[in-house]
Design a protein around this motif. Structure first.
Motif, PDB file in Angstrom:
ATOM      1  N   THR A 180       0.819  -1.217   0.000  1.00 26.70           N
ATOM      2  CA  THR A 180       0.000   0.000   0.000  1.00 26.70           C
ATOM      3  C   THR A 180       0.851   1.264   0.000  1.00 26.70           C
ATOM      4  N   THR A 181       1.847   1.308   0.888  1.00 26.34           N
ATOM      5  CA  THR A 181       2.702   2.495   0.987  1.00 26.34           C
ATOM      6  C   THR A 181       3.450   2.734  -0.324  1.00 26.34           C
ATOM      7  N   LYS A 182       3.946   1.661  -0.947  1.00 24.53           N
ATOM      8  CA  LYS A 182       4.652   1.800  -2.219  1.00 24.53           C
ATOM      9  C   LYS A 182       3.720   2.343  -3.304  1.00 24.53           C
ATOM     10  N   LEU A 183       2.475   1.883  -3.272  1.00 25.94           N
ATOM     11  CA  LEU A 183       1.516   2.354  -4.276  1.00 25.94           C
ATOM     12  C   LEU A 183       1.123   3.812  -4.034  1.00 25.94           C
ATOM     13  N   GLU A 184       1.074   4.213  -2.772  1.00 27.59           N
ATOM     14  CA  GLU A 184       0.821   5.632  -2.476  1.00 27.59           C
ATOM     15  C   GLU A 184       1.941   6.499  -3.044  1.00 27.59           C
ATOM     16  N   ASP A 185       3.186   6.022  -2.917  1.00 26.21           N
ATOM     17  CA  ASP A 185       4.323   6.746  -3.494  1.00 26.21           C
ATOM     18  C   ASP A 185       4.221   6.779  -5.019  1.00 26.21           C
ATOM     19  N   ARG A 186       3.781   5.682  -5.601  1.00 24.60           N
ATOM     20  CA  ARG A 186       3.631   5.631  -7.055  1.00 24.60           C
ATOM     21  C   ARG A 186       2.541   6.599  -7.514  1.00 24.60           C
ATOM     22  N   ASP A 187       1.456   6.683  -6.760  1.00 24.15           N
ATOM     23  CA  ASP A 187       0.406   7.667  -7.075  1.00 24.15           C
ATOM     24  C   ASP A 187       0.986   9.077  -7.148  1.00 24.15           C
ATOM     25  N   LYS A 188       1.841   9.409  -6.176  1.00 19.76           N
ATOM     26  CA  LYS A 188       2.430  10.749  -6.134  1.00 19.76           C
ATOM     27  C   LYS A 188       3.375  10.963  -7.314  1.00 19.76           C
ATOM     28  N   SER A 239      -6.410   6.078  -8.015  1.00 18.24           N
ATOM     29  CA  SER A 239      -5.306   5.618  -7.173  1.00 18.24           C
ATOM     30  C   SER A 239      -5.044   4.114  -7.333  1.00 18.24           C
ATOM     31  N   TYR A 240      -3.754   3.759  -7.357  1.00 20.33           N
ATOM     32  CA  TYR A 240      -3.376   2.347  -7.389  1.00 20.33           C
ATOM     33  C   TYR A 240      -3.804   1.628  -6.108  1.00 20.33           C
ATOM     34  N   THR A 241      -3.904   2.364  -5.006  1.00 19.44           N
ATOM     35  CA  THR A 241      -4.278   1.712  -3.741  1.00 19.44           C
ATOM     36  C   THR A 241      -5.693   1.149  -3.810  1.00 19.44           C
ATOM     37  N   HIS A 242      -6.584   1.810  -4.519  1.00 22.75           N
ATOM     38  CA  HIS A 242      -7.955   1.299  -4.667  1.00 22.75           C
ATOM     39  C   HIS A 242      -7.958   0.012  -5.487  1.00 22.75           C
ATOM     40  N   LEU A 243      -7.167  -0.010  -6.550  1.00 18.95           N
ATOM     41  CA  LEU A 243      -7.067  -1.225  -7.361  1.00 18.95           C
ATOM     42  C   LEU A 243      -6.477  -2.363  -6.547  1.00 18.95           C
ATOM     43  N   TYR A 244      -5.516  -2.057  -5.692  1.00 20.05           N
ATOM     44  CA  TYR A 244      -4.889  -3.075  -4.830  1.00 20.05           C
ATOM     45  C   TYR A 244      -5.910  -3.663  -3.858  1.00 20.05           C
ATOM     46  N   SER A 245      -6.724  -2.806  -3.268  1.00 22.63           N
ATOM     47  CA  SER A 245      -7.770  -3.282  -2.363  1.00 22.63           C
ATOM     48  C   SER A 245      -8.776  -4.158  -3.111  1.00 22.63           C
ATOM     49  N   PHE A 246      -9.128  -3.749  -4.320  1.00 24.45           N
ATOM     50  CA  PHE A 246     -10.045  -4.534  -5.164  1.00 24.45           C
ATOM     51  C   PHE A 246      -9.440  -5.893  -5.502  1.00 24.45           C
ATOM     52  N   PHE A 247      -8.148  -5.917  -5.788  1.00 22.54           N
ATOM     53  CA  PHE A 247      -7.444  -7.161  -6.090  1.00 22.54           C
ATOM     54  C   PHE A 247      -7.452  -8.105  -4.881  1.00 22.54           C
ATOM     55  N   LYS A 248      -7.092  -7.596  -3.716  1.00 24.18           N
ATOM     56  CA  LYS A 248      -6.968  -8.440  -2.521  1.00 24.18           C
ATOM     57  C   LYS A 248      -8.319  -8.893  -1.972  1.00 24.18           C
ATOM     58  N   ASN A 249      -9.298  -8.011  -2.022  1.00 22.75           N
ATOM     59  CA  ASN A 249     -10.559  -8.272  -1.322  1.00 22.75           C
ATOM     60  C   ASN A 249     -11.694  -8.765  -2.208  1.00 22.75           C
ATOM     61  N   VAL A 250     -11.539  -8.614  -3.517  1.00 24.31           N
ATOM     62  CA  VAL A 250     -12.626  -9.016  -4.415  1.00 24.31           C
ATOM     63  C   VAL A 250     -12.137 -10.008  -5.473  1.00 24.31           C
ATOM     64  N   LEU A 251     -11.261  -9.552  -6.357  1.00 26.94           N
ATOM     65  CA  LEU A 251     -10.867 -10.378  -7.499  1.00 26.94           C
ATOM     66  C   LEU A 251     -10.242 -11.701  -7.091  1.00 26.94           C
ATOM     67  N   LEU A 252      -9.186 -11.633  -6.295  1.00 23.50           N
ATOM     68  CA  LEU A 252      -8.458 -12.855  -5.945  1.00 23.50           C
ATOM     69  C   LEU A 252      -9.305 -13.813  -5.106  1.00 23.50           C
ATOM     70  N   PRO A 253     -10.008 -13.345  -4.057  1.00 23.70           N
ATOM     71  CA  PRO A 253     -10.861 -14.276  -3.296  1.00 23.70           C
ATOM     72  C   PRO A 253     -11.937 -14.949  -4.154  1.00 23.70           C
ATOM     73  N   LYS A 254     -12.570 -14.189  -5.048  1.00 25.41           N
ATOM     74  CA  LYS A 254     -13.591 -14.791  -5.902  1.00 25.41           C
ATOM     75  C   LYS A 254     -12.973 -15.852  -6.814  1.00 25.41           C
ATOM     76  N   TYR A 255     -11.793 -15.589  -7.334  1.00 26.85           N
ATOM     77  CA  TYR A 255     -11.133 -16.556  -8.214  1.00 26.85           C
ATOM     78  C   TYR A 255     -10.754 -17.819  -7.448  1.00 26.85           C
ATOM     79  N   ARG A 256     -10.210 -17.638  -6.261  1.00 26.67           N
ATOM     80  CA  ARG A 256      -9.821 -18.799  -5.439  1.00 26.67           C
ATOM     81  C   ARG A 256     -11.037 -19.669  -5.071  1.00 26.67           C
ATOM     82  N   LYS A 257     -12.188 -19.017  -4.864  1.00 24.42           N
ATOM     83  CA  LYS A 257     -13.410 -19.751  -4.513  1.00 24.42           C
ATOM     84  C   LYS A 257     -14.155 -20.271  -5.744  1.00 24.42           C
ATOM     85  N   GLU A 258     -13.592 -20.011  -6.928  1.00 22.99           N
ATOM     86  CA  GLU A 258     -14.229 -20.375  -8.196  1.00 22.99           C
ATOM     87  C   GLU A 258     -15.601 -19.724  -8.337  1.00 22.99           C
ATOM     88  N   ASP A 259     -15.683 -18.513  -7.816  1.00 19.25           N
ATOM     89  CA  ASP A 259     -16.907 -17.709  -7.943  1.00 19.25           C
ATOM     90  C   ASP A 259     -16.693 -16.727  -9.084  1.00 19.25           C
TER      91      ASP A 259
END
Length: 499
Positions: free
Chosen positions: A141-149, A158-178
């Motif tokens: 997260t901190t690295k992505l905040e620096d990249r945003d700047k 912001s890249y941080t929003h995409l990171y949260s979407f990746f960790k909390n939505v995309l990847l869990p759904k894929y792992r669960k085959e949802d």
């Protein structure tokens, strides 16, 4: 990625001083992998320069650098290295970098790394990641905040929003085959909406979830730039029946049917540089497709325009014609585009070329193709748009009376290459105006000199630098023009349409 993360705190002599004990304590394959990783991340030149600076007073260490690099080259290319011994050091470095790049292409790939991560192939993942050295479990997260700047990204992008979407939505759904649909909603930012719109909106299956994750991992963890590139592709063939067929089938194609075409095709197959520009651009398109999808704006002679996606790694199909053959690529998610409804876009499309990357106004193109809903505080103006705004500004009350234009004598974009706007001021003076979206001092000086012969004219220059006035040269900041117009109710709609 940092130098320290790749080579740690080890002495630089481990990598560049073959007579040293440090060099001989590490096996050659490991050293080559480290150099390949540095080269991949664009850090090898800096590491070598730092090494030379550190040991600039120790000739015996400096003198071993070239011979050490030649050792690596010999390891990578036993037959070719003899020809390099008389090269300058800079040429030796360039040769090594090319061989390291080839080694990476053969043995490692971002595709392989991401696929191994998603499928939990531990052995392949570890093999690939010995090169890429990406910590998938680290919170970045901190690295992505620096990249945003660094990239001046707004909160809505912001890249941080995409990171949260990746960790909390995309990847869990894929792992669960949802693989259920993800609606575009008000809680999304621009980058999140882009991933959903490009990959998942109409056909959310396992393959497309995998593609979405692959793209997202590249952007977040491998520092790829976000979004996909746009290319113009003109199908201006002599055979109208063939054009109609490609239109109907949602395909784009180039025709190889002359002697020079066949020579270039042979060079392509041999990995050599073709002679003709359109074939060189075809190579650029193929190179981009090796990394990611490409969005095509296709012009079909006599029929119209379509936009669509060519998938990453898509190989062209070959179809024989009467005089040669077509190389064909399919468009997915194709849609017809009426450019008459979007006149501003016509200025974006490079003219008189068969294939070309579209470098301007990609936010506007994404809004058109992906129907992006998130609004960004982004202004993208091309040269024509700036000239239109300057023209309007000069006629308005925002322009001081001494430079306010009463009427224009030549239309914007006329044949006078030195003058963008030619008119008469309210005080009766002839005006010669140059408009250029630049802050480069050399370019500015050149453009000022070009108007030096117009001695009896009021000369005005609009650049992307602070306003200034010296003798007969008056420079006005384009940012001031945009600000004045977008804060004026009479011109807000104009700025919105042009951006």
């Amino acid at each position: 990625m940092t130098i320290e993360k790749i080579i740690g705190i080890s002495s630089r002599r481990t990598w560049f001083d073959s007579p040293s004990d440090e060099f001989n304590r590490t096996d050659m394959e490991k050293k080559i992998k480290v150099l390949a990783s540095l080269n991949y991340w664009g850090l090898l030149d800096k590491v070598i320069a730092d090494y030379q600076e550190k040991y600039k007073d120790k000739d015996y260490i400096q003198n071993s650098l070239k011979s050490t690099l030649l050792l690596y080259i010999n390891e990578l290319d036993e037959e070719g290295w003899h020809n390099l011994r008389k090269q300058r050091l800079s040429q030796t470095i360039s040769s090594l970098k090319e061989l390291l790049r080839e080694k990476v292409e053969i043995n490692f790939s971002a595709n392989g790394l991401v696929e191994a991560y998603l499928t939990k192939d531990k052995e392949e993942f570890e093999k690939q990641n010995r090169f890429f050295r990406v910590d998938f479990e680290e919170d970045i997260t901190t690295k992505l905040e620096d990249r945003d700047k660094r990239e001046n990204r707004s909160f809505q992008e912001s890249y941080t929003h995409l990171y949260s979407f990746f960790k909390n939505v995309l990847l869990p759904k894929y792992r669960k085959e949802d693989y259920s649909p993800i609606p575009v909603d008000m809680g999304m930012d621009y980058q999140m909406e882009y991933v959903v719109s490009h990959f998942l909106l109409n056909d959310p299956n396992r393959e497309n979830y995998s593609r979405a994750l692959s793209y997202t991992i590249r952007v977040l963890l491998l520092n790829y730039p976000p979004y996909h590139d746009f290319f113009i592709f003109r199908i201006n063939l002599h055979d109208p029946i063939a054009i109609k067929d490609f239109w109907k089938k949602n395909e784009v194609a180039i025709h190889f049917n002359t002697e020079q075409d066949m020579e270039d095709w042979g060079k392509l197959k041999a990995g050599e540089q073709p002679e003709q520009l359109y074939v060189q651009r075809w190579v650029q398109l193929q190179n981009e497709l090796e990394k990611r999808d490409v969005i095509i704006c296709a012009s079909y002679k006599g029929l119209g325009y379509k936009m669509g996606v060519i998938r990453r790694s898509q190989e062209p199909a070959i179809k024989k014609s009467t005089e040669g053959f077509y190389a064909i690529l399919p468009l997915e998610k194709s849609k017809e585009i009426d450019l008459d409804l979007h006149p501003v876009l016509q200025g974006l499309l490079p003219s008189n070329v068969t294939i070309s990357r579209i470098k301007k106004r990609n936010y506007r193109l994404r809004k058109l193709y992906h129907q992006m809903k998130v609004k960004l505080p982004v202004r993208e103006f091309d040269s024509n748009s700036y000239e239109i705004m300057v023209n309007e500004w000069l006629r308005s009350s925002h322009a001081p009376e001494e430079i306010r234009m009463k009427f224009q004598l030549l239309k914007t974009g006329s044949n006078k290459k030195d003058i963008d706007i030619f008119g008469v001021s309210v005080l009766g003076e002839k005006m010669a105006v140059q408009v250029s979206d630049t802050n480069d001092p050399r370019t500015i000086m050149r453009k000022v000199r070009q108007l030096s012969n117009y001695e009896e004219f009021k000369k005005l220059f609009f650049f992307n630098i602070n306003s200034s006035k010296e003798e007969d040269v008056e420079i006005i900041d384009l940012k001031q023009v945009v600000s004045d117009l977008e804060n004026d109710n009479s011109y807000q709609e104009l700025v919105q349409e042009l951006s």
